[in-house]
Design a protein around this motif. Structure first.
Motif, PDB file in Angstrom:
ATOM      1  N   PRO A  21     -31.550  37.555   5.704  1.00  0.00           N
ATOM      2  CA  PRO A  21     -31.434  38.699   4.785  1.00  0.00           C
ATOM      3  C   PRO A  21     -32.334  39.879   5.158  1.00  0.00           C
ATOM      4  CG  PRO A  21     -32.805  37.033   3.806  1.00  0.00           C
ATOM      5  CD  PRO A  21     -32.309  36.472   5.110  1.00  0.00           C
ATOM      6  N   TRP A  22     -32.455  40.194   6.415  1.00  0.00           N
ATOM      7  CA  TRP A  22     -33.177  41.394   6.826  1.00  0.00           C
ATOM      8  C   TRP A  22     -32.491  41.994   8.027  1.00  0.00           C
ATOM      9  CZ3 TRP A  22     -36.117  36.780   6.515  1.00  0.00           C
ATOM     10  CH2 TRP A  22     -36.231  36.083   7.705  1.00  0.00           C
ATOM     11  N   ASP A  23     -32.781  43.250   8.279  1.00  0.00           N
ATOM     12  CA  ASP A  23     -32.124  44.001   9.337  1.00  0.00           C
ATOM     13  C   ASP A  23     -32.651  43.552  10.699  1.00  0.00           C
ATOM     14  OD1 ASP A  23     -30.798  45.859  10.822  1.00  0.00           O
ATOM     15  OD2 ASP A  23     -31.390  47.581   9.614  1.00  0.00           O
ATOM     16  N   PRO A  24     -31.776  43.109  11.589  1.00  0.00           N
ATOM     17  CA  PRO A  24     -32.241  42.635  12.899  1.00  0.00           C
ATOM     18  C   PRO A  24     -32.598  43.758  13.873  1.00  0.00           C
ATOM     19  CG  PRO A  24     -29.866  42.457  12.760  1.00  0.00           C
ATOM     20  CD  PRO A  24     -30.350  42.915  11.415  1.00  0.00           C
ATOM     21  N   ASP A  25     -32.320  45.007  13.485  1.00  0.00           N
ATOM     22  CA  ASP A  25     -32.602  46.145  14.362  1.00  0.00           C
ATOM     23  C   ASP A  25     -34.113  46.329  14.498  1.00  0.00           C
ATOM     24  OD1 ASP A  25     -32.528  48.435  15.855  1.00  0.00           O
ATOM     25  OD2 ASP A  25     -31.740  49.725  14.254  1.00  0.00           O
ATOM     26  N   PRO A  26     -34.655  46.259  15.709  1.00  0.00           N
ATOM     27  CA  PRO A  26     -36.111  46.399  15.882  1.00  0.00           C
ATOM     28  C   PRO A  26     -36.631  47.801  15.577  1.00  0.00           C
ATOM     29  CG  PRO A  26     -35.023  46.191  18.016  1.00  0.00           C
ATOM     30  CD  PRO A  26     -33.968  45.995  16.965  1.00  0.00           C
ATOM     31  N   LYS A  27     -35.734  48.776  15.488  1.00  0.00           N
ATOM     32  CA  LYS A  27     -36.157  50.149  15.173  1.00  0.00           C
ATOM     33  C   LYS A  27     -36.490  50.323  13.697  1.00  0.00           C
ATOM     34  CE  LYS A  27     -33.255  52.042  18.815  1.00  0.00           C
ATOM     35  NZ  LYS A  27     -32.068  52.839  19.084  1.00  0.00           N
ATOM     36  N   VAL A  28     -35.943  49.460  12.859  1.00  0.00           N
ATOM     37  CA  VAL A  28     -36.166  49.548  11.412  1.00  0.00           C
ATOM     38  C   VAL A  28     -37.524  48.934  11.095  1.00  0.00           C
ATOM     39  CG1 VAL A  28     -35.294  48.892   9.154  1.00  0.00           C
ATOM     40  CG2 VAL A  28     -33.698  49.395  10.986  1.00  0.00           C
ATOM     41  N   LYS A  29     -38.347  49.695  10.376  1.00  0.00           N
ATOM     42  CA  LYS A  29     -39.708  49.251  10.049  1.00  0.00           C
ATOM     43  C   LYS A  29     -39.930  49.261   8.543  1.00  0.00           C
ATOM     44  CE  LYS A  29     -41.202  49.277  14.372  1.00  0.00           C
ATOM     45  NZ  LYS A  29     -41.173  48.091  15.130  1.00  0.00           N
ATOM     46  N   GLY A  30     -40.970  48.599   8.112  1.00  0.00           N
ATOM     47  CA  GLY A  30     -41.409  48.639   6.717  1.00  0.00           C
ATOM     48  C   GLY A  30     -40.452  47.947   5.770  1.00  0.00           C
ATOM     49  N   PHE A  31     -40.408  48.459   4.521  1.00  0.00           N
ATOM     50  CA  PHE A  31     -39.585  47.845   3.484  1.00  0.00           C
ATOM     51  C   PHE A  31     -38.101  47.998   3.755  1.00  0.00           C
ATOM     52  CE2 PHE A  31     -43.509  48.397   0.927  1.00  0.00           C
ATOM     53  CZ  PHE A  31     -43.676  47.064   0.577  1.00  0.00           C
ATOM     54  N   LYS A  32     -37.699  48.991   4.539  1.00  0.00           N
ATOM     55  CA  LYS A  32     -36.280  49.172   4.851  1.00  0.00           C
ATOM     56  C   LYS A  32     -35.725  47.954   5.583  1.00  0.00           C
ATOM     57  CE  LYS A  32     -36.248  54.186   5.024  1.00  0.00           C
ATOM     58  NZ  LYS A  32     -36.013  55.372   5.840  1.00  0.00           N
ATOM     59  N   LYS A  33     -36.563  47.302   6.365  1.00  0.00           N
ATOM     60  CA  LYS A  33     -36.130  46.111   7.109  1.00  0.00           C
ATOM     61  C   LYS A  33     -35.730  44.999   6.148  1.00  0.00           C
ATOM     62  CE  LYS A  33     -37.699  42.864  10.601  1.00  0.00           C
ATOM     63  NZ  LYS A  33     -37.088  43.155  11.870  1.00  0.00           N
ATOM     64  N   PHE A  34     -36.376  44.917   5.006  1.00  0.00           N
ATOM     65  CA  PHE A  34     -36.149  43.833   4.053  1.00  0.00           C
ATOM     66  C   PHE A  34     -35.352  44.284   2.831  1.00  0.00           C
ATOM     67  CE2 PHE A  34     -40.145  42.956   6.286  1.00  0.00           C
ATOM     68  CZ  PHE A  34     -39.788  41.771   6.905  1.00  0.00           C
ATOM     69  N   LYS A  35     -34.546  45.360   2.944  1.00  0.00           N
ATOM     70  CA  LYS A  35     -33.811  45.912   1.814  1.00  0.00           C
ATOM     71  C   LYS A  35     -32.903  44.873   1.153  1.00  0.00           C
ATOM     72  CE  LYS A  35     -30.807  49.690   0.394  1.00  0.00           C
ATOM     73  NZ  LYS A  35     -30.773  49.127  -0.920  1.00  0.00           N
ATOM     74  N   GLU A  36     -32.126  44.153   1.939  1.00  0.00           N
ATOM     75  CA  GLU A  36     -31.216  43.154   1.370  1.00  0.00           C
ATOM     76  C   GLU A  36     -31.995  42.044   0.664  1.00  0.00           C
ATOM     77  OE1 GLU A  36     -27.805  39.934   2.744  1.00  0.00           O
ATOM     78  OE2 GLU A  36     -28.504  41.437   4.176  1.00  0.00           O
ATOM     79  N   LEU A  37     -33.090  41.625   1.251  1.00  0.00           N
ATOM     80  CA  LEU A  37     -33.916  40.578   0.654  1.00  0.00           C
ATOM     81  C   LEU A  37     -34.513  41.047  -0.669  1.00  0.00           C
ATOM     82  CD1 LEU A  37     -35.239  37.789   0.930  1.00  0.00           C
ATOM     83  CD2 LEU A  37     -37.085  38.900   2.188  1.00  0.00           C
ATOM     84  N   ILE A  38     -35.031  42.271  -0.700  1.00  0.00           N
ATOM     85  CA  ILE A  38     -35.620  42.822  -1.923  1.00  0.00           C
ATOM     86  C   ILE A  38     -34.555  42.995  -2.999  1.00  0.00           C
ATOM     87  CG2 ILE A  38     -36.741  44.865  -2.896  1.00  0.00           C
ATOM     88  CD1 ILE A  38     -38.188  45.130  -0.153  1.00  0.00           C
TER      89      ILE A  38
END
Length: 75
Positions: A21-38
């Motif tokens: 449940p997180w973005d696998p794109d290494p360019k995405v940082k911070g809370f945006k990476k865990f948006k789906e999880l949050i």
């Protein structure tokens, strides 16, 4: 011992297939990476609060009904 290593390798293989449940794109940082999880966590917390309120409401109603009915015979 060989069975244990086989098991561990199979588990690793299955975990690689899982949709995390997180973005696998290494360019995405911070809370945006865990948006789906949050977002999923917030939905679960809201559902728990609604269910707790529903149960508390009906518990209150049933408690008052039982108190009323048991109080009728005390006179």
């Amino acid at each position: 011992m060989r069975k244990a290593f086989t098991f561990i390798n199979e588990v690793k293989g299955e975990l690689r297939k899982a949709a995390w449940p997180w973005d696998p794109d290494p360019k995405v940082k911070g809370f945006k990476k865990f948006k789906e999880l949050i977002d999923s966590t917030v939905v679960v917390i809201i559902a728990m609060l609604l269910l707790a309120g529903f149960v508390a409401f009906w518990d209150f109603i049933h408690r008052n009904v039982v108190d009323f009915l048991t109080g009728l015979g005390v006179g």
